[in-house]
Design a protein around this motif. Sequence first.
Motif, short mmCIF file in Angstrom:
data_model
loop_
_atom_site.label_atom_id
_atom_site.label_comp_id
_atom_site.label_asym_id
_atom_site.label_seq_id
_atom_site.Cartn_x
_atom_site.Cartn_y
_atom_site.Cartn_z
N HIS B 157 0.91 -1.28 0.08
CA HIS B 157 -0.02 -0.09 -0.01
C HIS B 157 0.84 1.27 -0.05
O HIS B 157 0.48 2.37 -0.55
N ASP B 158 1.91 1.21 0.47
CA ASP B 158 3.07 2.31 0.54
C ASP B 158 4.27 2.34 -0.45
O ASP B 158 5.06 3.23 -0.47
N GLY B 159 4.11 1.36 -1.24
CA GLY B 159 5.22 1.26 -2.03
C GLY B 159 6.55 0.49 -1.56
O GLY B 159 7.53 0.67 -2.28
N PHE B 160 6.56 0.05 -0.41
CA PHE B 160 7.82 -0.71 0.22
C PHE B 160 7.86 -2.06 0.68
O PHE B 160 8.55 -2.36 1.45
N ALA B 161 6.85 -2.61 -0.01
CA ALA B 161 6.75 -4.15 0.05
C ALA B 161 8.05 -4.80 -0.31
O ALA B 161 8.80 -4.15 -1.00
N GLY B 162 8.22 -6.04 0.29
CA GLY B 162 9.29 -6.77 0.01
C GLY B 162 10.64 -6.44 0.64
O GLY B 162 11.73 -6.20 -0.08
N GLU B 163 10.61 -6.35 1.95
CA GLU B 163 11.97 -6.12 2.59
C GLU B 163 12.37 -7.36 3.23
O GLU B 163 12.40 -7.59 4.59
N LEU B 164 12.30 -8.56 2.30
CA LEU B 164 12.61 -10.08 2.94
C LEU B 164 13.85 -10.11 3.80
O LEU B 164 14.06 -11.33 4.74
N GLY B 165 14.71 -9.18 3.53
CA GLY B 165 16.00 -9.27 4.41
C GLY B 165 15.90 -8.91 5.85
O GLY B 165 16.82 -9.31 6.78
N HIS B 166 14.84 -8.58 6.32
CA HIS B 166 14.40 -8.01 7.50
C HIS B 166 13.26 -8.90 8.28
O HIS B 166 12.49 -8.43 9.06
N ILE B 167 13.11 -10.12 7.57
CA ILE B 167 12.08 -10.95 8.30
C ILE B 167 13.15 -11.61 9.41
O ILE B 167 14.17 -11.67 9.34
N THR B 168 12.48 -12.02 10.66
CA THR B 168 13.10 -12.38 11.87
C THR B 168 13.36 -13.71 11.69
O THR B 168 12.63 -14.91 11.46
N VAL B 169 14.55 -14.46 11.62
CA VAL B 169 15.13 -15.59 11.68
C VAL B 169 15.54 -16.33 13.00
O VAL B 169 15.61 -17.65 12.95
N LYS B 170 15.73 -15.48 13.84
CA LYS B 170 16.24 -15.92 15.13
C LYS B 170 15.49 -14.84 16.31
O LYS B 170 15.87 -13.84 16.21
N ARG B 171 14.60 -15.34 17.04
CA ARG B 171 13.78 -14.64 17.77
C ARG B 171 14.58 -14.14 19.29
O ARG B 171 14.45 -13.34 19.83
N ASN B 172 15.52 -15.34 19.71
CA ASN B 172 16.07 -15.10 21.09
C ASN B 172 17.43 -14.73 20.62
O ASN B 172 18.23 -15.67 19.87
N ASN B 173 18.14 -13.74 21.47
CA ASN B 173 19.56 -13.63 21.13
C ASN B 173 20.04 -13.55 19.69
O ASN B 173 21.16 -13.94 19.46
#
Lengths: 326, 326
Positions: B157-173
């Motif tokens: 909706h804002d033109g900024f979709a697709g930042e898959l480098g910033h999905i979280t792969v490690k939730r702790n530490n």
Amino acid sequence: MSKPYVLGVDIGGTNTVFGIVDARGQVIASDSIKTQKHTNFDDYIAELHDGVMRLLNAHDAEDKIHGIGIGAPNGNYYTGEIQNPPNLPWGPIVPLAEKVSKAFGGVPVAVTNDANAAALGEMTYGAARGMKDFIMITLGTGVGSGIVVNGQLVYGHDGFAGELGHITVKRNNGRICGCGRTGCLEAYCSATGVARTAREFLEIRTEPSILRNLQIEDITSKDVYDAAVAGDKLAKEIFDYTGTILGQAFADMVAFSSPQAIILFGGLAKSGELLMRPLKESFEKSLFPIYRGKTKILLSELKESDAAVLGASALGWEAKYRYEGV
Amino acid sequence: MSKPYVLGVDIGGTNTVFGIVDARGQVIASDSIKTQKHTNFDDYIAELHDGVMRLLNAHDAEDKIHGIGIGAPNGNYYTGEIQNPPNLPWGPIVPLAEKVSKAFGGVPVAVTNDANAAALGEMTYGAARGMKDFIMITLGTGVGSGIVVNGQLVYGHDGFAGELGHITVKRNNGRICGCGRTGCLEAYCSATGVARTAREFLEIRTEPSILRNLQIEDITSKDVYDAAVAGDKLAKEIFDYTGTILGQAFADMVAFSSPQAIILFGGLAKSGELLMRPLKESFEKSLFPIYRGKTKILLSELKESDAAVLGASALGWEAKYRYEGV
């Protein structure tokens, strides 16, 4: 308009609900049959046809159906089939669109899965009206999703896109999920996930809780909700835990499609601030900075009794598959 | 066709590369300027204009440009602006499309970010030709992504979709990421992530490794690659670790859009089987069952020297923004 109605059919594990819907999204009339009564698919279709015809006759609508939209577990939009459904008795592959179109003399039919149908309903008649990018999340026994990008449902190359209940939220020592993997969102943030959290918390921890008055193996998400509303601290923490995980998962979904809203549907979504407060807090905190403050978390605006049929019916307007042998 | 060419412009942190491209995806000619030479944006545009005009004159192409496509960090397709780029000197908001179209007498211009440009290039000229659903992942200094659903880039909706480098792969530490959060995919699976893994492994573990001959703070992903190719066991394990995390993350992406392929681009993608073997193993193992064996992991087919310009140029064919005050 010569054919002013669509027929919406929602095939659930227990009931198949069907309704006549007009262009403004009014459910003119609806009825249901038992989904599992016939293990032979043709018998099921015959009973569905009888039930629908009775409804159409009663409302003088036999020749007024523009199309039929069907939401079904593992319903595939591309093939019109139900493929490998976990809880239906008719075998691995069922040619649903073909059989229904044939039974109704060649009326166009479209099929999708239940969560996609809910998303379509929300876009056409509910909280997502006017939105081109949103994600529908159904929080029921499991966690389902329907994703809309640029005004279109996301089906993927095989028709099975949008299984966000099965993204991994816990990589190590995650709970076993019904899909055979571990750590899925659904294992934590569905109604059954909340009940599992309750059992875990009650076993690991020692604080008093009115949930301890119940048989631990019988505890449901409704029990947890009732306890939390009654002020039970442990029950509230169960919702905090659930909302926190859900908010983190939603933040990853935003990094994919940057939706205007994530819309919640289903029993657990009706937990009010017990779920929404920790969910929204965790969501905003977990978002990649560029997305903060932009994506709303909303509740479905569809009446639950009508929602499934409305959602499926929305597909009826654009149904294209038509059985040609009639 | 009276205007048989498009101009592709790739604005990188160091160089701005531009090229004249024909309808078959041939780069007729290209040149570059230094991106950071001018802190005043108008001066930068003037130099870019001079450089492009020289190139056009030399190829008798002054009046043959159908449109200009530009890939830029944080380039926004909807607004034509560069918004809050991390490494550019011109201020928080730069009206890129407007200034370029004005400089070139009203030629239509379209802007997107660099990873989206790469996806467009791949779809038009590379490994994704004929695909309607795929995900482009750039493995460079960071991890970028461009997502195509139903034949269209996903902008959100804002033109900024697709930042898959910033999905979280490690939730702790999780590792601290350049974005200020922790545990992002980019902190593990970029070139810098591989170097960080090397430093972690060398500090925590005691095995011999030829990487121990290097200054630990200077180790690059290239050093790790060279060591692994030379048979260094620890270096190979660094690639195993990287590929495993990447495969798990890819499995979650498939649950979103069920793409036909995930296409890799960028320096780290050229690590061959060192990365691909653990990546593919982890990917298939992590997939929700319904998706298994369906989504290919492919390498970009674009020549790296041309890829950025080609990708940007693909946008030039559909460019719509046109400065009207000329």
